[in-house]
Design a protein around this motif. Sequence first.
Motif, PDB file in Angstrom:
ATOM      1  N   GLN A 283       0.831  -1.197   0.000  1.00 48.00           N
ATOM      2  CA  GLN A 283       0.000   0.000   0.000  1.00 48.00           C
ATOM      3  C   GLN A 283       0.869   1.252   0.000  1.00 48.00           C
ATOM      4  N   GLY A 284       0.629   2.107  -0.989  1.00 49.75           N
ATOM      5  CA  GLY A 284       1.260   3.418  -1.040  1.00 49.75           C
ATOM      6  C   GLY A 284       0.340   4.432  -0.400  1.00 49.75           C
TER       7      GLY A 284
ATOM      8  N   ASN B  85       5.569   6.148  -1.385  1.00 45.66           N
ATOM      9  CA  ASN B  85       5.849   4.779  -0.965  1.00 45.66           C
ATOM     10  C   ASN B  85       5.326   3.703  -1.901  1.00 45.66           C
ATOM     11  N   HIS B  86       5.562   3.872  -3.198  1.00 43.60           N
ATOM     12  CA  HIS B  86       5.350   2.743  -4.099  1.00 43.60           C
ATOM     13  C   HIS B  86       6.420   1.737  -3.712  1.00 43.60           C
ATOM     14  N   ARG B  87       6.008   0.510  -3.489  1.00 42.57           N
ATOM     15  CA  ARG B  87       6.982  -0.488  -3.032  1.00 42.57           C
ATOM     16  C   ARG B  87       6.652  -1.847  -3.640  1.00 42.57           C
TER      17      ARG B  87
ATOM     18  N   CYS C 207       9.712   4.115  -4.674  1.00 39.21           N
ATOM     19  CA  CYS C 207       9.831   5.458  -5.231  1.00 39.21           C
ATOM     20  C   CYS C 207       8.593   6.280  -4.903  1.00 39.21           C
ATOM     21  N   ASP C 208       8.741   7.590  -4.994  1.00 38.96           N
ATOM     22  CA  ASP C 208       7.672   8.558  -4.773  1.00 38.96           C
ATOM     23  C   ASP C 208       7.538   9.407  -6.034  1.00 38.96           C
ATOM     24  N   THR C 209       6.381  10.026  -6.211  1.00 37.33           N
ATOM     25  CA  THR C 209       6.166  10.869  -7.385  1.00 37.33           C
ATOM     26  C   THR C 209       5.032  11.850  -7.132  1.00 37.33           C
ATOM     27  N   ASN C 210       4.821  12.735  -8.081  1.00 38.50           N
ATOM     28  CA  ASN C 210       3.685  13.651  -8.027  1.00 38.50           C
ATOM     29  C   ASN C 210       2.420  12.925  -8.478  1.00 38.50           C
TER      30      ASN C 210
ATOM     31  N   TYR D 244      -3.605   2.220  -2.611  1.00 37.94           N
ATOM     32  CA  TYR D 244      -3.272   3.492  -1.963  1.00 37.94           C
ATOM     33  C   TYR D 244      -4.175   3.712  -0.776  1.00 37.94           C
ATOM     34  N   GLY D 245      -3.581   4.257   0.279  1.00 35.49           N
ATOM     35  CA  GLY D 245      -4.330   4.843   1.356  1.00 35.49           C
ATOM     36  C   GLY D 245      -4.317   6.350   1.108  1.00 35.49           C
ATOM     37  N   VAL D 246      -5.287   7.070   1.605  1.00 37.84           N
ATOM     38  CA  VAL D 246      -5.370   8.502   1.348  1.00 37.84           C
ATOM     39  C   VAL D 246      -5.058   9.265   2.630  1.00 37.84           C
ATOM     40  N   GLY D 247      -4.144  10.250   2.492  1.00 37.47           N
ATOM     41  CA  GLY D 247      -3.808  11.145   3.588  1.00 37.47           C
ATOM     42  C   GLY D 247      -4.066  12.579   3.157  1.00 37.47           C
TER      43      GLY D 247
END
Length: 145
Positions: A46-47, A58-60, A101-104, A138-141
């Motif tokens: 989960q990102g 947090n793409h993993r 990795c992380d991204t916009n 994805y979880g949403v923050g």
Amino acid sequence: MKNTLRRMSGVLLGTAALTAGTFAGTAQAGQTPHRDVVPVTMEAYQGKVLVLSRQLWNHRADVNRSDNGAPVPGLRVVFTTAGSEEFLCDAFTDANGTATCDTNLPSGLEVANSVANGYEAHFHGDGTYAPAAADGTYGVGVGDI
């Protein structure tokens, strides 16, 4: 004259068959030997969608050998949106077989697609290791973390 034409036809047909056989033999001799590739498994996690900072964090993905479970370092993993496969980011697996990795946030409708359907992690194969893919969520923050 008739016999001459038959002989010429026979010579031409024989030459054509010999030439075709030669080219076929050359093609077979020049082929690259088939190499067996090692199957791998991939697991995605989960990102996080950070709404205010417009980031996907947090793409993993973990990549391991299927035969013995050992992590596989040095493989390029590409992260894309689910379904439409819009490129998000990419990373190489570390010594633990983990790529992160992380991204916009992607543009347009891909934001809704990403939140609803998550992301995909892909390793396209490299001649030594077989291709693999996995789906992440994805979880949403709201804030920056």
